[in-house]
Design a protein around this motif. Structure first.
Motif, PDB file in Angstrom:
ATOM      1  N   TYR A  47      29.363  49.900  23.353  1.00  0.00           N
ATOM      2  CA  TYR A  47      28.693  50.856  24.238  1.00  0.00           C
ATOM      3  C   TYR A  47      29.281  52.262  24.108  1.00  0.00           C
ATOM      4  O   TYR A  47      28.559  53.259  24.199  1.00  0.00           O
ATOM      5  CB  TYR A  47      28.791  50.396  25.691  1.00  0.00           C
ATOM      6  N   GLY A  48      30.577  52.360  23.903  1.00  0.00           N
ATOM      7  CA  GLY A  48      31.200  53.678  23.808  1.00  0.00           C
ATOM      8  C   GLY A  48      30.616  54.512  22.682  1.00  0.00           C
ATOM      9  O   GLY A  48      30.316  55.696  22.860  1.00  0.00           O
ATOM     10  N   ARG A  49      30.442  53.910  21.508  1.00  0.00           N
ATOM     11  CA  ARG A  49      29.868  54.634  20.368  1.00  0.00           C
ATOM     12  C   ARG A  49      28.443  55.080  20.657  1.00  0.00           C
ATOM     13  O   ARG A  49      28.044  56.202  20.319  1.00  0.00           O
ATOM     14  CB  ARG A  49      29.895  53.754  19.122  1.00  0.00           C
ATOM     15  N   ARG A  50      27.679  54.208  21.292  1.00  0.00           N
ATOM     16  CA  ARG A  50      26.274  54.530  21.578  1.00  0.00           C
ATOM     17  C   ARG A  50      26.167  55.632  22.635  1.00  0.00           C
ATOM     18  O   ARG A  50      25.320  56.528  22.540  1.00  0.00           O
ATOM     19  CB  ARG A  50      25.535  53.269  22.014  1.00  0.00           C
ATOM     20  N   ILE A  51      27.032  55.569  23.642  1.00  0.00           N
ATOM     21  CA  ILE A  51      27.019  56.616  24.675  1.00  0.00           C
ATOM     22  C   ILE A  51      27.391  57.955  24.074  1.00  0.00           C
ATOM     23  O   ILE A  51      26.736  58.984  24.335  1.00  0.00           O
ATOM     24  CB  ILE A  51      27.982  56.239  25.821  1.00  0.00           C
ATOM     25  N   LEU A  52      28.435  57.985  23.244  1.00  0.00           N
ATOM     26  CA  LEU A  52      28.876  59.234  22.636  1.00  0.00           C
ATOM     27  C   LEU A  52      27.775  59.819  21.748  1.00  0.00           C
ATOM     28  O   LEU A  52      27.531  61.036  21.774  1.00  0.00           O
ATOM     29  CB  LEU A  52      30.151  58.997  21.824  1.00  0.00           C
ATOM     30  N   ALA A  53      27.101  58.980  20.955  1.00  0.00           N
ATOM     31  CA  ALA A  53      26.018  59.463  20.100  1.00  0.00           C
ATOM     32  C   ALA A  53      24.884  60.050  20.928  1.00  0.00           C
ATOM     33  O   ALA A  53      24.308  61.095  20.579  1.00  0.00           O
ATOM     34  CB  ALA A  53      25.498  58.329  19.219  1.00  0.00           C
ATOM     35  N   ALA A  82      40.895  56.537  19.565  1.00  0.00           N
ATOM     36  CA  ALA A  82      40.408  55.894  18.346  1.00  0.00           C
ATOM     37  C   ALA A  82      38.891  56.019  18.229  1.00  0.00           C
ATOM     38  O   ALA A  82      38.361  56.240  17.133  1.00  0.00           O
ATOM     39  CB  ALA A  82      40.829  54.422  18.325  1.00  0.00           C
ATOM     40  N   LEU A  83      38.202  55.893  19.344  1.00  0.00           N
ATOM     41  CA  LEU A  83      36.743  56.013  19.352  1.00  0.00           C
ATOM     42  C   LEU A  83      36.289  57.389  18.891  1.00  0.00           C
ATOM     43  O   LEU A  83      35.434  57.510  18.006  1.00  0.00           O
ATOM     44  CB  LEU A  83      36.207  55.735  20.764  1.00  0.00           C
ATOM     45  N   VAL A  84      36.878  58.451  19.466  1.00  0.00           N
ATOM     46  CA  VAL A  84      36.405  59.790  19.124  1.00  0.00           C
ATOM     47  C   VAL A  84      36.856  60.197  17.726  1.00  0.00           C
ATOM     48  O   VAL A  84      36.138  60.911  17.016  1.00  0.00           O
ATOM     49  CB  VAL A  84      36.833  60.830  20.185  1.00  0.00           C
ATOM     50  N   ARG A  85      38.037  59.728  17.296  1.00  0.00           N
ATOM     51  CA  ARG A  85      38.467  60.016  15.924  1.00  0.00           C
ATOM     52  C   ARG A  85      37.511  59.393  14.918  1.00  0.00           C
ATOM     53  O   ARG A  85      37.170  60.005  13.892  1.00  0.00           O
ATOM     54  CB  ARG A  85      39.885  59.509  15.706  1.00  0.00           C
ATOM     55  N   ALA A  86      37.082  58.163  15.207  1.00  0.00           N
ATOM     56  CA  ALA A  86      36.136  57.495  14.308  1.00  0.00           C
ATOM     57  C   ALA A  86      34.810  58.236  14.246  1.00  0.00           C
ATOM     58  O   ALA A  86      34.097  58.157  13.235  1.00  0.00           O
ATOM     59  CB  ALA A  86      35.916  56.055  14.763  1.00  0.00           C
ATOM     60  N   ALA A  87      34.487  58.970  15.311  1.00  0.00           N
ATOM     61  CA  ALA A  87      33.242  59.744  15.350  1.00  0.00           C
ATOM     62  C   ALA A  87      33.413  61.144  14.771  1.00  0.00           C
ATOM     63  O   ALA A  87      32.471  61.946  14.810  1.00  0.00           O
ATOM     64  CB  ALA A  87      32.740  59.840  16.791  1.00  0.00           C
ATOM     65  N   GLY A  88      34.584  61.452  14.227  1.00  0.00           N
ATOM     66  CA  GLY A  88      34.791  62.730  13.555  1.00  0.00           C
ATOM     67  C   GLY A  88      35.482  63.802  14.370  1.00  0.00           C
ATOM     68  O   GLY A  88      35.632  64.941  13.907  1.00  0.00           O
ATOM     69  N   TYR A  89      35.939  63.487  15.586  1.00  0.00           N
ATOM     70  CA  TYR A  89      36.645  64.466  16.416  1.00  0.00           C
ATOM     71  C   TYR A  89      38.094  64.575  15.963  1.00  0.00           C
ATOM     72  O   TYR A  89      38.692  63.600  15.502  1.00  0.00           O
ATOM     73  CB  TYR A  89      36.612  64.042  17.885  1.00  0.00           C
ATOM     74  N   ARG A  90      38.658  65.772  16.112  1.00  0.00           N
ATOM     75  CA  ARG A  90      40.056  66.009  15.778  1.00  0.00           C
ATOM     76  C   ARG A  90      40.722  66.800  16.903  1.00  0.00           C
ATOM     77  O   ARG A  90      40.066  67.600  17.590  1.00  0.00           O
ATOM     78  CB  ARG A  90      40.177  66.792  14.457  1.00  0.00           C
ATOM     79  N   ALA A  91      42.021  66.589  17.082  1.00  0.00           N
ATOM     80  CA  ALA A  91      42.755  67.317  18.121  1.00  0.00           C
ATOM     81  C   ALA A  91      42.748  68.804  17.801  1.00  0.00           C
ATOM     82  O   ALA A  91      43.141  69.215  16.708  1.00  0.00           O
ATOM     83  CB  ALA A  91      44.180  66.798  18.226  1.00  0.00           C
ATOM     84  N   ALA A  92      42.280  69.623  18.749  1.00  0.00           N
ATOM     85  CA  ALA A  92      42.173  71.068  18.545  1.00  0.00           C
ATOM     86  C   ALA A  92      43.365  71.807  19.141  1.00  0.00           C
ATOM     87  O   ALA A  92      43.826  72.796  18.579  1.00  0.00           O
ATOM     88  CB  ALA A  92      40.878  71.595  19.158  1.00  0.00           C
ATOM     89  N   PHE A  93      43.848  71.357  20.285  1.00  0.00           N
ATOM     90  CA  PHE A  93      45.017  71.954  20.912  1.00  0.00           C
ATOM     91  C   PHE A  93      45.552  70.980  21.956  1.00  0.00           C
ATOM     92  O   PHE A  93      44.909  69.960  22.252  1.00  0.00           O
ATOM     93  CB  PHE A  93      44.698  73.319  21.546  1.00  0.00           C
ATOM     94  N   GLN A 245      48.343  66.595  27.031  1.00  0.00           N
ATOM     95  CA  GLN A 245      46.940  66.187  26.970  1.00  0.00           C
ATOM     96  C   GLN A 245      46.291  66.820  25.740  1.00  0.00           C
ATOM     97  O   GLN A 245      46.075  68.029  25.704  1.00  0.00           O
ATOM     98  CB  GLN A 245      46.179  66.618  28.229  1.00  0.00           C
ATOM     99  N   GLU A 246      45.996  66.017  24.734  1.00  0.00           N
ATOM    100  CA  GLU A 246      45.306  66.528  23.560  1.00  0.00           C
ATOM    101  C   GLU A 246      43.828  66.745  23.876  1.00  0.00           C
ATOM    102  O   GLU A 246      43.188  65.911  24.519  1.00  0.00           O
ATOM    103  CB  GLU A 246      45.446  65.550  22.390  1.00  0.00           C
ATOM    104  N   ARG A 247      43.297  67.887  23.412  1.00  0.00           N
ATOM    105  CA  ARG A 247      41.888  68.221  23.584  1.00  0.00           C
ATOM    106  C   ARG A 247      41.212  68.124  22.224  1.00  0.00           C
ATOM    107  O   ARG A 247      41.638  68.773  21.262  1.00  0.00           O
ATOM    108  CB  ARG A 247      41.728  69.630  24.154  1.00  0.00           C
ATOM    109  N   TYR A 248      40.182  67.299  22.134  1.00  0.00           N
ATOM    110  CA  TYR A 248      39.525  67.005  20.867  1.00  0.00           C
ATOM    111  C   TYR A 248      38.200  67.772  20.760  1.00  0.00           C
ATOM    112  O   TYR A 248      37.487  67.946  21.760  1.00  0.00           O
ATOM    113  CB  TYR A 248      39.245  65.506  20.749  1.00  0.00           C
ATOM    114  N   ARG A 249      37.872  68.196  19.515  1.00  0.00           N
ATOM    115  CA  ARG A 249      36.621  68.902  19.272  1.00  0.00           C
ATOM    116  C   ARG A 249      36.025  68.466  17.927  1.00  0.00           C
ATOM    117  O   ARG A 249      36.725  67.938  17.055  1.00  0.00           O
ATOM    118  CB  ARG A 249      36.829  70.420  19.294  1.00  0.00           C
ATOM    119  N   LYS A 250      34.715  68.717  17.806  1.00  0.00           N
ATOM    120  CA  LYS A 250      34.002  68.427  16.563  1.00  0.00           C
ATOM    121  C   LYS A 250      32.872  69.430  16.425  1.00  0.00           C
ATOM    122  O   LYS A 250      32.167  69.722  17.400  1.00  0.00           O
ATOM    123  CB  LYS A 250      33.437  67.001  16.572  1.00  0.00           C
TER     124      LYS A 250
END
Length: 252
Positions: A47-53, A82-93, A245-250
């Protein structure tokens, strides 16, 4: 899967939540912050992957070419990271919370030549607001608010003027520390007054004010990667990092 008023439903059962808000940062970046999550009993079911998409689709539809759009998300668990990294997100700051155990002040503060500290009042709101862009230009992930939003923040968290420390050079605000009983402290020094000891003097004076109000621990948030070197300043005064707290962006 259905999305209804922030709830995620599967066959009528709520399996998670979803939310989104956006803002424009000083460098032209428009951030679409995706929030929500999956209820513990429904995790590891995809469900997490589907919600994020789905959230990303909603953000793309809303962006409509405004600014330089990016997705943002703030995972708090290793599973979510792990979920957001797999979706292409990376730590921005990285946001860090720093704290300092206060002690009773030993002496009055000595100020840089030309600086005068005056008692703060509600009439100083505009001077502080007008200096914000100057002070935080170049800071990571900085978004200017409207004056009305600033005034609301003051009313909510910083309404006690006895915890404001404002340093003036003539009629120009050189720097400040604004604190509340719960939110302590918020620091700004104009570029031309940096590296003259003003920030340290402001903080030490504000610590004395906090002590007088019965506050025994100062706590603040800053960005680890800030080019102004804010973490080093606070560490020089005895603050220590207690949370990250790492903040992720894509990119879109």
């Amino acid at each position: 899967m259905e999305f209804v008023d922030g709830r995620v439903l599967v066959d009528g059962v709520e399996v998670g939540t979803t939310g989104m808000r956006w803002w424009d940062e000083q460098d032209g970046t428009r951030v679409y912050l995706l929030t929500g999550g999956v209820a513990p009993e429904f995790q590891r079911m995809g469900y997490g992957r589907r919600i994020l998409a789905w959230q990303e689709e909603q953000a793309r539809a809303q962006a409509n070419g405004a600014g330089v759009p990016v997705f943002g998300t703030n995972p708090v668990s290793e599973r979510d990271r792990a979920l957001v990294r797999a979706a292409g997100y990376r730590a921005a700051f990285t946001r860090v919370r720093m704290t300092l155990a206060l002690s009773e002040p030993a002496a009055a503060e000595v100020w840089p030549a030309g600086v005068e500290v005056r008692e703060a009042t509600g009439r100083d709101h505009r001077a502080v607001f007008d200096a914000i862009d100057d002070v935080f230009a170049g800071s990571i992930a900085w978004a200017q608010h409207t004056f009305e939003e600033f005034e609301q923040d003051v009313a909510d968290d910083f309404g006690e003027y006895g915890l404001w420390t404002l340093a003036w050079h003539g009629d120009r605000l050189a720097g400040w520390v604004i604190s509340g009983i719960r939110d302590t402290p918020w620091v700004g020094v104009r570029p031309e007054w940096r590296r003259r000891g003003l920030a340290s003097a402001l903080l030490r004076a504000n610590h004395a004010q906090l002590w007088a109000y019965g506050v025994r621990t100062a706590s603040l948030w800053t960005v680890w990667e800030n080019p102004t070197g804010s973490v080093a300043l606070y560490e020089s005064l005895g603050y220590r990092i207690v949370e990250r707290q790492e903040r992720y962006r894509k990119s879109f």
